[in-house]
Design a protein around this motif. Structure first.
Motif, mmCIF file in Angstrom:
data_model
loop_
_atom_site.group_PDB
_atom_site.id
_atom_site.type_symbol
_atom_site.label_atom_id
_atom_site.label_comp_id
_atom_site.label_asym_id
_atom_site.label_seq_id
_atom_site.Cartn_x
_atom_site.Cartn_y
_atom_site.Cartn_z
ATOM 1 N N THR A 152 15.362 7.719 13.087
ATOM 2 C CA THR A 152 13.917 7.742 12.893
ATOM 3 C C THR A 152 13.566 6.653 11.888
ATOM 4 O O THR A 152 14.104 6.639 10.772
ATOM 5 C CB THR A 152 13.430 9.106 12.354
ATOM 6 O OG1 THR A 152 13.801 10.124 13.286
ATOM 7 C CG2 THR A 152 11.920 9.119 12.172
ATOM 8 N N THR A 154 10.649 5.000 9.559
ATOM 9 C CA THR A 154 9.375 5.412 8.961
ATOM 10 C C THR A 154 8.779 4.279 8.149
ATOM 11 O O THR A 154 9.483 3.411 7.630
ATOM 12 C CB THR A 154 9.562 6.634 8.039
ATOM 13 O OG1 THR A 154 10.466 6.291 6.988
ATOM 14 C CG2 THR A 154 10.067 7.834 8.802
ATOM 15 N N CYS A 169 5.826 6.968 11.966
ATOM 16 C CA CYS A 169 7.197 7.332 12.315
ATOM 17 C C CYS A 169 7.477 6.881 13.742
ATOM 18 O O CYS A 169 6.585 6.918 14.598
ATOM 19 C CB CYS A 169 7.403 8.842 12.235
ATOM 20 S SG CYS A 169 6.955 9.567 10.655
ATOM 21 N N LYS A 177 4.165 7.739 16.059
ATOM 22 C CA LYS A 177 3.264 8.793 15.610
ATOM 23 C C LYS A 177 2.827 8.485 14.187
ATOM 24 O O LYS A 177 3.465 7.696 13.486
ATOM 25 C CB LYS A 177 3.962 10.156 15.662
ATOM 26 C CG LYS A 177 4.309 10.598 17.067
ATOM 27 C CD LYS A 177 4.972 11.951 17.079
ATOM 28 C CE LYS A 177 5.335 12.355 18.500
ATOM 29 N NZ LYS A 177 6.015 13.646 18.522
ATOM 30 N N ASP A 179 1.015 10.010 10.340
ATOM 31 C CA ASP A 179 0.694 11.090 9.415
ATOM 32 C C ASP A 179 -0.563 10.661 8.662
ATOM 33 O O ASP A 179 -0.509 9.713 7.874
ATOM 34 C CB ASP A 179 1.848 11.326 8.441
ATOM 35 C CG ASP A 179 1.546 12.423 7.424
ATOM 36 O OD1 ASP A 179 0.448 13.011 7.469
ATOM 37 O OD2 ASP A 179 2.423 12.682 6.579
ATOM 38 N N ASN A 185 5.272 13.256 7.796
ATOM 39 C CA ASN A 185 5.056 14.391 8.679
ATOM 40 C C ASN A 185 4.191 13.921 9.851
ATOM 41 O O ASN A 185 3.027 14.292 9.969
ATOM 42 C CB ASN A 185 4.398 15.541 7.916
ATOM 43 C CG ASN A 185 4.274 16.785 8.771
ATOM 44 O OD1 ASN A 185 4.977 16.945 9.759
ATOM 45 N ND2 ASN A 185 3.357 17.659 8.382
ATOM 46 N N CYS A 186 4.763 13.100 10.692
ATOM 47 C CA CYS A 186 3.997 12.423 11.749
ATOM 48 C C CYS A 186 3.798 13.342 12.954
ATOM 49 O O CYS A 186 4.771 13.735 13.597
ATOM 50 C CB CYS A 186 4.720 11.148 12.169
ATOM 51 S SG CYS A 186 4.958 10.003 10.802
ATOM 52 N N THR A 187 2.548 13.665 13.226
ATOM 53 C CA THR A 187 2.233 14.554 14.346
ATOM 54 C C THR A 187 1.224 13.939 15.314
ATOM 55 O O THR A 187 1.140 14.364 16.456
ATOM 56 C CB THR A 187 1.656 15.884 13.819
ATOM 57 O OG1 THR A 187 0.522 15.616 13.001
ATOM 58 C CG2 THR A 187 2.694 16.663 13.012
ATOM 59 N N GLN A 188 0.461 12.950 14.864
ATOM 60 C CA GLN A 188 -0.589 12.365 15.712
ATOM 61 C C GLN A 188 -0.055 11.106 16.409
ATOM 62 O O GLN A 188 0.530 10.243 15.772
ATOM 63 C CB GLN A 188 -1.806 11.990 14.879
ATOM 64 C CG GLN A 188 -2.495 13.165 14.248
ATOM 65 C CD GLN A 188 -3.700 12.734 13.443
ATOM 66 O OE1 GLN A 188 -3.959 11.547 13.247
ATOM 67 N NE2 GLN A 188 -4.464 13.704 12.953
#
Length: 191
Positions: A152, A154, A169, A177, A179, A185-188
């Motif tokens: 990963t 970042t 990330c 993605k 954050d 904390n990459c979610t989008q």
């Protein structure tokens, strides 16, 4: 009578008066030079200050946006470099550090510890207000040799809110993605 400012002044410290032809209401400097009134100068300075107050925050926003775009492109560069590294050194798999992807051409031929597939600035881990790392490496042991099968990458702002707002990330073979808080904390999904 209003006094005009000019670069030169006469001996008596006076300015203004009537034109030699006697036309009323026309002012002139006794030394033949014209200037600006104090009110005109204050208005111009006020306008310049207002424009600066509008432009400076806009410039900061533009810089943050440019840093974020640079971070996204740098992560794509890392992903391409990882793919090249994995095909060049198949027994090692992916690189688990930026230093392994970097390397100077003057220090000798490329190797698994200094492949030379990314530039030196990105290999240091800091570029355009963002800090880059490669982590979460998954290793498998093949014939007593560790092979990295995933990673990963970042990118987080060096100073969240100033050099950038979002963290990014990128997993091996995956989509980028983000954050929104500037962390990892990459979610989008990034579009």
């Amino acid at each position: 009578m209003k006094c005009k400012f000019s670069m030169c002044s006469n001996r008596r410290g006076m300015c203004g008066g009537m034109q030699p032809n006697g036309a009323p209401g026309e002012r002139f400097s006794t030394n033949g030079q014209s200037g600006f009134t104090l009110m005109e100068l204050l208005i111009v300075i006020s306008i310049i200050l207002i424009l600066m107050l509008v432009a400076i925050p806009t410039a900061g926003k533009i810089r943050k946006h440019a840093n974020e775009l640079s971070a996204q492109k740098s992560l794509q560069t890392i992903q391409e470099a990882e793919s090249m590294y994995e095909s060049t050194y198949p027994t090692n798999g992916y690189a688990c550090s930026l230093q392994s992807l970097g390397g100077e051409t003057a220090s000798g031929p490329p190797s698994a510890t200094a492949a030379g597939v990314i530039n030196g600035e990105l290999a240091t881990g800091i570029k355009s207000g963002y800090i880059f790392t490669i982590g979460n490496c998954t290793k498998v042991n093949v014939n007593n040799t560790d092979r990295i099968t995933s990673y990963t990458a970042t990118a987080v702002p060096a100073t969240p809110g100033k050099t950038g707002d979002r963290g990014f990330c990128l997993e091996s073979g995956g989509a980028m993605k983000a954050d929104p808080s500037g962390g990892t904390n990459c979610t989008q999904m990034v579009q």
